[in-house]
Design a protein around this motif. Sequence first.
Motif, mmCIF file in Angstrom:
data_model
loop_
_atom_site.group_PDB
_atom_site.id
_atom_site.type_symbol
_atom_site.label_atom_id
_atom_site.label_comp_id
_atom_site.label_asym_id
_atom_site.label_seq_id
_atom_site.Cartn_x
_atom_site.Cartn_y
_atom_site.Cartn_z
ATOM 1 N N LEU A 32 -25.330 -79.368 19.055
ATOM 2 C CA LEU A 32 -25.808 -78.763 17.812
ATOM 3 C C LEU A 32 -25.703 -77.259 17.983
ATOM 4 O O LEU A 32 -26.106 -76.716 19.027
ATOM 5 N N SER A 33 -25.152 -76.568 16.984
ATOM 6 C CA SER A 33 -25.054 -75.112 17.016
ATOM 7 C C SER A 33 -25.553 -74.570 15.694
ATOM 8 O O SER A 33 -25.110 -74.995 14.624
ATOM 9 N N ARG A 34 -26.473 -73.621 15.765
ATOM 10 C CA ARG A 34 -27.074 -73.053 14.553
ATOM 11 C C ARG A 34 -27.128 -71.541 14.658
ATOM 12 O O ARG A 34 -27.696 -70.997 15.614
ATOM 13 N N LYS A 35 -26.560 -70.865 13.688
ATOM 14 C CA LYS A 35 -26.681 -69.420 13.593
ATOM 15 C C LYS A 35 -28.053 -69.078 13.034
ATOM 16 O O LYS A 35 -28.493 -69.649 12.030
ATOM 17 N N CYS A 36 -28.755 -68.151 13.692
ATOM 18 C CA CYS A 36 -30.090 -67.723 13.275
ATOM 19 C C CYS A 36 -30.006 -66.306 12.700
ATOM 20 O O CYS A 36 -29.221 -65.485 13.179
ATOM 21 N N ALA A 80 -35.862 -80.295 16.180
ATOM 22 C CA ALA A 80 -34.425 -80.552 16.249
ATOM 23 C C ALA A 80 -34.194 -82.022 16.568
ATOM 24 O O ALA A 80 -34.876 -82.592 17.429
ATOM 25 N N ARG A 81 -33.244 -82.619 15.897
ATOM 26 C CA ARG A 81 -32.886 -84.012 16.138
ATOM 27 C C ARG A 81 -31.719 -84.059 17.117
ATOM 28 O O ARG A 81 -30.629 -83.588 16.818
ATOM 29 N N VAL A 82 -31.965 -84.598 18.290
ATOM 30 C CA VAL A 82 -30.970 -84.656 19.357
ATOM 31 C C VAL A 82 -30.452 -86.083 19.458
ATOM 32 O O VAL A 82 -31.231 -87.020 19.697
ATOM 33 N N ALA A 83 -29.156 -86.261 19.267
ATOM 34 C CA ALA A 83 -28.570 -87.599 19.390
ATOM 35 C C ALA A 83 -28.723 -88.101 20.820
ATOM 36 O O ALA A 83 -28.557 -87.348 21.778
ATOM 37 N N LYS A 95 -19.858 -81.810 14.477
ATOM 38 C CA LYS A 95 -20.271 -81.845 13.073
ATOM 39 C C LYS A 95 -21.636 -81.190 12.832
ATOM 40 O O LYS A 95 -21.942 -80.819 11.693
ATOM 41 N N LYS A 96 -22.455 -81.055 13.870
ATOM 42 C CA LYS A 96 -23.753 -80.391 13.720
ATOM 43 C C LYS A 96 -23.575 -78.912 14.066
ATOM 44 O O LYS A 96 -24.119 -78.410 15.042
ATOM 45 N N TRP A 97 -22.804 -78.213 13.263
ATOM 46 C CA TRP A 97 -22.400 -76.845 13.597
ATOM 47 C C TRP A 97 -22.539 -75.975 12.346
ATOM 48 O O TRP A 97 -21.867 -76.208 11.346
ATOM 49 N N SER A 98 -23.386 -74.945 12.410
ATOM 50 C CA SER A 98 -23.617 -74.048 11.285
ATOM 51 C C SER A 98 -23.389 -72.607 11.730
ATOM 52 O O SER A 98 -24.072 -72.120 12.626
ATOM 53 N N GLU A 99 -22.421 -71.938 11.084
ATOM 54 C CA GLU A 99 -22.124 -70.539 11.404
ATOM 55 C C GLU A 99 -22.877 -69.571 10.502
ATOM 56 O O GLU A 99 -22.873 -68.372 10.738
ATOM 57 N N ASN A 100 -23.518 -70.081 9.434
ATOM 58 C CA ASN A 100 -24.265 -69.220 8.521
ATOM 59 C C ASN A 100 -25.457 -69.998 7.993
ATOM 60 O O ASN A 100 -25.295 -71.010 7.299
ATOM 61 N N VAL A 101 -26.659 -69.520 8.334
ATOM 62 C CA VAL A 101 -27.870 -70.259 7.993
ATOM 63 C C VAL A 101 -28.108 -70.300 6.493
ATOM 64 O O VAL A 101 -28.812 -71.179 5.987
ATOM 65 N N TYR A 102 -27.511 -69.364 5.751
ATOM 66 C CA TYR A 102 -27.715 -69.327 4.307
ATOM 67 C C TYR A 102 -26.624 -70.086 3.557
ATOM 68 O O TYR A 102 -26.901 -70.878 2.656
ATOM 69 N N ARG A 103 -25.350 -69.866 3.906
ATOM 70 C CA ARG A 103 -24.243 -70.509 3.189
ATOM 71 C C ARG A 103 -23.956 -71.920 3.691
ATOM 72 O O ARG A 103 -23.459 -72.761 2.941
ATOM 73 N N ASP A 104 -24.249 -72.156 4.963
ATOM 74 C CA ASP A 104 -23.882 -73.446 5.559
ATOM 75 C C ASP A 104 -25.003 -73.946 6.467
ATOM 76 O O ASP A 104 -24.817 -74.122 7.672
ATOM 77 N N PRO A 105 -26.193 -74.177 5.906
ATOM 78 C CA PRO A 105 -27.321 -74.590 6.751
ATOM 79 C C PRO A 105 -27.184 -76.023 7.234
ATOM 80 O O PRO A 105 -26.532 -76.849 6.589
ATOM 81 N N LEU A 106 -27.793 -76.291 8.385
ATOM 82 C CA LEU A 106 -27.879 -77.668 8.849
ATOM 83 C C LEU A 106 -28.875 -78.429 7.985
ATOM 84 O O LEU A 106 -29.848 -77.855 7.486
ATOM 85 N N ALA A 407 -28.723 -64.456 16.003
ATOM 86 C CA ALA A 407 -28.670 -65.188 17.272
ATOM 87 C C ALA A 407 -27.964 -66.514 17.040
ATOM 88 O O ALA A 407 -27.791 -66.959 15.897
ATOM 89 N N THR A 408 -27.544 -67.143 18.123
ATOM 90 C CA THR A 408 -26.969 -68.487 18.055
ATOM 91 C C THR A 408 -27.745 -69.408 18.973
ATOM 92 O O THR A 408 -27.847 -69.150 20.179
ATOM 93 N N LEU A 409 -28.301 -70.450 18.400
ATOM 94 C CA LEU A 409 -28.995 -71.497 19.150
ATOM 95 C C LEU A 409 -28.046 -72.661 19.332
ATOM 96 O O LEU A 409 -27.400 -73.102 18.374
ATOM 97 N N GLN A 410 -27.942 -73.161 20.554
ATOM 98 C CA GLN A 410 -27.144 -74.348 20.810
ATOM 99 C C GLN A 410 -27.923 -75.328 21.675
ATOM 100 O O GLN A 410 -28.616 -74.923 22.609
#
Length: 434
Positions: A32-36, A80-83, A95-106, A407-410
């Motif tokens: 999982l990758s999330r831009k903060c 966070a939901r971890v498979a 597929k659990k990858w978000s580069e922009n928390v506003y335009r492309d949130p998880l 920041a980037t959380l992974q």
Amino acid sequence: MTTNVDRRTPRFDQRREHWKHSHVPLLYDWMLSRKCPWPSACIQFGRGYDSRDTYTDRTLYLSERTGETSDANTLYVAGARVANEHATRSADVTKKWSENVYRDPLPSSDFRIKKKIIHPGEVNRVRELREGVVVTHTDHPNLFLWDIERQPHRKDTSSKGVESNVPDLTLVGHQANAEYAVESAEEGKIIASGGKDKLVLIWQMEDYETLLSSKNSHLLNKTILRGHTDTVEGLAFHPEDSRRLVSGGDDRCVFFWDSRKSSATGKINDAHQGDVNCVDWSHNGMYIASGGADNRIRIWDVRQLSQSSEVTSFADLREHTGQINEVLFQPCRNSSVLGSCAEDGQVLLWDIAQVESDSKSSTGGEIPNLLLFRHYGHQYAVSEFQWSTVPDDPWTIASVSEDEEGATLQIWRLLDLIYSSPVDAASILRSEGM
């Protein structure tokens, strides 16, 4: 500890995209990758979790460091939901990858913020003492203890003028800022901290309920350990004896302590060619790892202390190209795996059993045989990482980088073929019909 943002080039971005789409499905079981939106210097798994057939819901603690802006600094609790292992097809790993928390949130089912606490100052470190109770370090001499359940959720953090949450307990004793070095032992009943006053302080937390409900909101340290001649940057307790701990600092020294004694029980002079940023104690109690501003990780055999006060390094790991921010042994009794993160944007995993068996050290150049894995997921300096605290999931890691913006959380887990023995790997391949 100083930090430098590593600004990446377009060529690096192209390589990272190739890595994401071509390498990640082959090397990772899940990610999982999330831009903060704001930088974060810390990441910690919470003790609580809820396991189901195909996934496990995990608690995470992160921070938002807002600097000189009008927004408030926050500590936030996320879910966070971890498979679960082997529950994700290789084609779905990214597929659990978000580069922009506003335009492309998880989706909120994958990641959601459960509570925000407006913190008095930027959160540099957070450590969970017991489930739902954490201690934080900021740019201040005091440490703050928070009972998450008791703290109000602050939805609006967009104004610096709003008042901070009030800590449930304040730990006092440092005479100068204590920013990074903090650890706990015995389910949070013992807390150790280091600071710019060159001291290691220890607090006793015998009865949480009494402390948190008492009218006295401040607790003075019980023990002072003196020896460092510059800022104390990192601490670690012995895994089985909370009276013993190790510390590293900007004086380039590593100190060994017994809290019952007034002076250090051992010392390593010039452990690094620069600040000692972090230290950790292996879970069998035999080794210490230290990471420095010289981009190096060194492994020390603590058993030498029983013969003399001198400890020598038997491994010198030089694969990082930026100063080391964290070193952590995998929290399994029989594991010989060490993890590290650095300003170069990498998280590296090492198997030091290879050093013990071969009596060799890494000196750069070719990839050493003890380098187990190289995580390329971050574009900028990795502030902190942590191994999973779930006993049945020891190979899941959370890491966070402070980027040029935000920041980037992974959260990621290696494919089991990478860390398995050749015999086990062959068995896995046979079971999958390969």
